[in-house]
Write an enzyme that holds these catalytic residues in place. Structure first.
Site, mmCIF file in Angstrom:
data_model
loop_
_atom_site.group_PDB
_atom_site.id
_atom_site.type_symbol
_atom_site.label_atom_id
_atom_site.label_comp_id
_atom_site.label_asym_id
_atom_site.label_seq_id
_atom_site.Cartn_x
_atom_site.Cartn_y
_atom_site.Cartn_z
ATOM 1 N N TRP A 1 1.922 26.929 -41.349
ATOM 2 C CA TRP A 1 0.923 26.037 -41.928
ATOM 3 C C TRP A 1 0.304 25.342 -40.727
ATOM 4 C CZ3 TRP A 1 -0.080 20.710 -42.326
ATOM 5 C CH2 TRP A 1 -0.985 20.346 -43.347
ATOM 6 N N CYS B 1 6.249 24.559 -41.335
ATOM 7 C CA CYS B 1 6.227 26.016 -41.331
ATOM 8 C C CYS B 1 7.627 26.446 -41.726
ATOM 9 C CB CYS B 1 5.935 26.535 -39.925
ATOM 10 S SG CYS B 1 4.463 25.804 -39.198
ATOM 11 N N ARG C 1 6.592 26.737 -47.527
ATOM 12 C CA ARG C 1 6.421 25.783 -46.428
ATOM 13 C C ARG C 1 5.092 25.990 -45.685
ATOM 14 N NH1 ARG C 1 10.921 23.197 -45.237
ATOM 15 N NH2 ARG C 1 10.115 22.673 -43.191
ATOM 16 N N LYS D 1 4.477 23.529 -49.623
ATOM 17 C CA LYS D 1 5.420 22.908 -50.531
ATOM 18 C C LYS D 1 6.018 21.643 -49.950
ATOM 19 C CE LYS D 1 7.890 22.731 -54.263
ATOM 20 N NZ LYS D 1 7.150 22.184 -55.408
ATOM 21 N N GLU E 1 -0.903 12.740 -63.046
ATOM 22 C CA GLU E 1 -0.194 13.970 -62.716
ATOM 23 C C GLU E 1 -0.925 15.188 -63.288
ATOM 24 O OE1 GLU E 1 1.896 14.890 -60.717
ATOM 25 O OE2 GLU E 1 2.766 16.729 -61.485
ATOM 26 N N GLU F 1 -5.118 20.810 -57.893
ATOM 27 C CA GLU F 1 -4.459 21.507 -56.779
ATOM 28 C C GLU F 1 -4.340 23.008 -57.004
ATOM 29 O OE1 GLU F 1 -0.426 20.330 -55.864
ATOM 30 O OE2 GLU F 1 0.028 20.017 -57.966
ATOM 31 N N LYS G 1 -2.335 18.261 -61.060
ATOM 32 C CA LYS G 1 -1.961 19.668 -61.294
ATOM 33 C C LYS G 1 -3.206 20.536 -61.385
ATOM 34 C CE LYS G 1 1.261 19.741 -60.370
ATOM 35 N NZ LYS G 1 2.165 18.698 -60.013
ATOM 36 N N ASN H 1 8.742 24.937 -35.895
ATOM 37 C CA ASN H 1 8.193 24.198 -37.042
ATOM 38 C C ASN H 1 8.106 22.740 -36.624
ATOM 39 O OD1 ASN H 1 7.710 22.964 -39.544
ATOM 40 N ND2 ASN H 1 9.865 22.988 -40.086
ATOM 41 N N GLY H 2 6.906 22.180 -36.590
ATOM 42 C CA GLY H 2 6.773 20.777 -36.196
ATOM 43 C C GLY H 2 5.532 20.585 -35.348
ATOM 44 N N HIS I 1 -15.021 0.914 -67.243
ATOM 45 C CA HIS I 1 -15.386 0.211 -66.005
ATOM 46 C C HIS I 1 -15.998 1.168 -64.983
ATOM 47 C CE1 HIS I 1 -13.512 -3.433 -67.445
ATOM 48 N NE2 HIS I 1 -12.498 -2.691 -67.845
HETATM 49 C C1 F6R Z 1 2.048 18.285 -56.150
HETATM 50 C C2 F6R Z 1 3.056 18.307 -55.115
HETATM 51 C C3 F6R Z 1 2.978 17.303 -54.029
HETATM 52 C C4 F6R Z 1 4.376 16.744 -53.746
HETATM 53 C C5 F6R Z 1 4.334 15.814 -52.535
HETATM 54 C C6 F6R Z 1 5.682 15.163 -52.276
HETATM 55 O O1 F6R Z 1 2.274 19.274 -57.104
HETATM 56 O O2 F6R Z 1 3.934 19.121 -55.133
HETATM 57 O O3 F6R Z 1 2.074 16.301 -54.335
HETATM 58 O O4 F6R Z 1 4.820 16.067 -54.878
HETATM 59 O O5 F6R Z 1 3.943 16.535 -51.410
HETATM 60 O O6 F6R Z 1 6.655 16.120 -52.036
HETATM 61 P P1 F6R Z 1 8.188 15.762 -52.125
HETATM 62 O O7 F6R Z 1 8.499 15.434 -53.532
HETATM 63 O O8 F6R Z 1 8.887 17.003 -51.672
HETATM 64 O O9 F6R Z 1 8.431 14.593 -51.217
#
Ligand code: F6R
Length: 615
Positions: free
Chosen positions: A75, A2, A27, A610, A488, A495, A492, A101-102, A511
């Site tokens: 969150w 959070c 967050r 994030k 990737e 998500e 993208k 937060n936690g 396969h």
């Molecule tokens: C996808 C994304 C997540 C982060 C993952 C790791 O777009 O942002 O998959 O890559 O949560 O986050 P970090 O790099 O901050 O450890």
């Protein structure tokens, strides 16, 4: 996972806290709350939804005056996102107010004990348990708030960054940290508290980042007092001067942070190698590597740990390290690695990759590898983050703040820094000729201009997005260095647009996934004219003969794929190992436009945050 913000000083706290929470929404953003204090007492507003919803509610329902305040954007972990479970939380007496937060893992047993002593609870949260535990300790031990916080925290298991104040002593905020980040901004007769420095950067550049198991008593007119939570020992604040700049964390004319961050990539990649890549002198200078060169050169293998997009960057790095520097590499999901009792020796080098530097699983994997004797190197974007501090050495990507939840510039800058490391090690090991080394440095220096050119396909990509925006599924295929780019690209898309997407190595298609191909299925294929080009062309033919729709990413001037693909997106040609830096760009733009056309919240996709600071 959070965001928390606190203020105590001579200004009105409300606008500082609201703006700060908006910057911290990366967050978590499923509910938010604020408490303010003035002579009339405390005023609390909380709501399910975003900080914008909180702002409306607060301005409609409470007086927003007060020079002390705490705010929270959530969150959800314990308890559904609703008004009641939102923070801040009061203790039963109404005297103490907390943001957290936690996760408090043993909250249920503490709650049972408190209920026996007559406490009641209105929310389902672990946080309400914590604030009442502090109250109980304060009452029974007859101690001040700081001491009560310290004693209470010694009874909890879990992770926290908290800020708490006593309405009867409104010149003081007590904060503490274990496993979740907490920064204190120090101004002129004012203090700020936040999960990162972005909420206070326009007020002060001076900040202290609490270490794990530290707490601070922040009192107006006094210097902050730092203590160790375990034994109450005094700790000395290390006041840092921050480099963050306010323009960097605002949208700068773009509709979304994600789009801004996609377009920032030429600059971000350049910032990553600035001062490190000296192509004209044929040198790569990186303090973290230079000072630990022997560890890398003598390593039996490199283990890369990361999550999500950072894990994909790790996979690209596996190809690069093995191909260029001839060092064996294993790439691991941090969440799996930490729990499977891996064989780690003192001859292993572990590279942890994380944009935020706060990802709980990556942090735990680092701690385990350190305990088992490995040398641990961090690749992070956020300066001063937990992972940056926990690793033996490291290199920052210098991408600038990434606010959009979907990672874009973090990915390309991670690949840039990992390429620099691989090139440096290749040179030092003597497995790459001087001429190749020079050629590659020049190629890397040319990447930002090429990314700039790749971005020019934006309008064409928008048109392709319009064709496929309603597809329920999408496949992404790539080979070699571009197999992780396929993963990737799929991540993208899923998500931010909620379309089901899968990435595969192109040759794996037959396969299993080929069974999915029909005239409804768009398949994004990275078919750059290198490495396994002919084989990828055959894979495209296989899809076409089953009526699948091909969106191909090719190098400029490609003729063969153009003949057979339904859509072609060109990127400038480069060395094979650098091609992910270019092929990724159209995939980012494609998912951005599709998500936008589907009416999705591009910067804050549902259920995500994030930085994932919980397991
Ligand atoms: C996808 C994304 C997540 C982060 C993952 C790791 O777009 O942002 O998959 O890559 O949560 O986050 P970090 O790099 O901050 O450890």
């Amino acid at each position: 996972m959070c965001g928390i913000v606190g203020y105590i000083g001579h200004r009105e706290a409300y606008p500082i806290i609201i703006k700060g929470l908006q910057r911290l929404e990366y967050r978590g953003y499923d509910s938010a709350g604020i408490v303010l204090y003035d002579e009339a007492g405390t005023k609390l507003a909380k709501t399910k939804g975003k900080v914008e919803d909180l702002k409306k509610k607060a301005e409609d329902t409470i007086s927003t005056t007060g020079k002390l305040g705490l705010g929270h954007t959530r969150w959800a972990t314990h308890g559904v996102p609703n008004d009641t479970n939102s923070h801040p939380h009061y203790s039963n007496s109404g005297n103490l107010c907390i943001i957290h937060n936690g996760i408090i893992e043993n909250y249920e047993s503490i709650k049972k004990e408190l209920i026996k002593r007559g406490y009641t609870f209105t929310s389902d949260t672990d946080t309400e348990v914590l604030v009442n535990l502090i109250e109980e300790v304060k009452k029974t031990e007859d101690v001040k708030l700081g001491k009560a916080v310290q004693i209470a925290l010694n009874q909890v298991v879990g992770a926290y960054a908290i800020a708490v104040f006593d309405v009867n002593k409104p010149d003081e905020i007590v904060v503490a940290k274990l496993g979740s980040p907490l920064a204190i901004g120090i101004g002129e007769n004012e203090y700020f508290v936040a999960s990162d420095a972005s909420p206070f950067i326009e007020y002060t550049n001076n900040a202290v980042y609490l270490e794990d198991e530290e707490m601070a008593i922040i009192r107006l007119g006094k210097e902050i007092k730092l203590r160790k939570i375990k034994d109450d020992a005094i700790a000395y604040p290390n006041i840092l001067e921050l480099q963050l700049n306010i323009e960097e964390i605002e949208k700068g004319g773009y509709d979304h942070f994600m789009l801004k961050e996609i377009y920032e990539q030429p600059r971000a990649i350049q910032d990553t190698y600035r001062g490190r890549l000296l192509a004209d002198q044929g040198i790569i200078r990186m303090a973290g590597i230079d000072q630990n060169l022997e560890k890398f050169l003598k390593a039996d293998r490199i283990i890369i740990v990361a999550c999500g997009t950072s894990w994909h960057a790790g996979l690209v790095a596996e190809y690069i390290f093995e191909d260029l520097a001839r060092i064996p590499v294993e790439v691991e999901y941090a969440s799996e690695f930490r729990y499977r009792n891996p064989v780690i020796t003192e001859k292993d080098v572990l590279i942890a990759i994380s944009q935020s530097g706060e990802t709980a699983d990556t942090l735990a994997a680092i701690k385990m590898a350190k305990e088992r004797g490995a040398f641990v190197f961090g690749v992070c974007n956020v300066v001063g983050s937990s992972i940056a501090r926990e690793t033996h050495a490291g290199a920052y990507t210098h991408a600038g703040p990434e606010i959009g939840v979907a990672s874009t510039k973090a990915f390309t800058t991670q690949i840039t820094i990992l390429s620099l490391i691989a090139l440096k090690l290749a040179k030092e090991k003597g497995v790459m000729s001087d001429s190749k080394f020079h050629e590659y440095l020049t190629q890397l220096e040319n990447v930002p201009a090429k990314v700039e050119r790749a971005l020019k396909s934006n309008d064409a990509i928008e048109e392709i997005a319009a064709v496929y925006k309603d597809s329920p599924n999408c496949l992404y295929l790539g080979r070699g260095f571009n197999f992780p780019v396929a993963l990737e690209g799929a991540l993208k898309l899923k998500e931010i647009s909620y379309i089901h997407a899968e990435g595969y190595p192109a040759a794996e298609m037959k396969h299993g996934p080929i069974a999915l191909i029909d005239e409804q299925m768009p398949v994004v294929v990275i078919a750059t004219k290198q490495g396994h080009y002919e084989k990828v062309v055959s894979n495209i033919q296989e899809i076409k003969s089953r009526k699948g729709k091909i969106i191909a990413v090719v190098f400029e001037g490609d003729k063969v794929v153009k003949e057979i693909a339904d859509h072609v997106i060109e990127v400038p040609e480069t060395e094979e190992f650098l091609s992910p830096l270019l092929t990724t760009i159209p995939l980012q733009l494609l998912s951005y436009h599709i998500a936008l056309m589907r009416g999705c919240n591009v910067d804050q996709p549902r259920n995500l945050a994030k930085s994932v600071t919980v397991e």
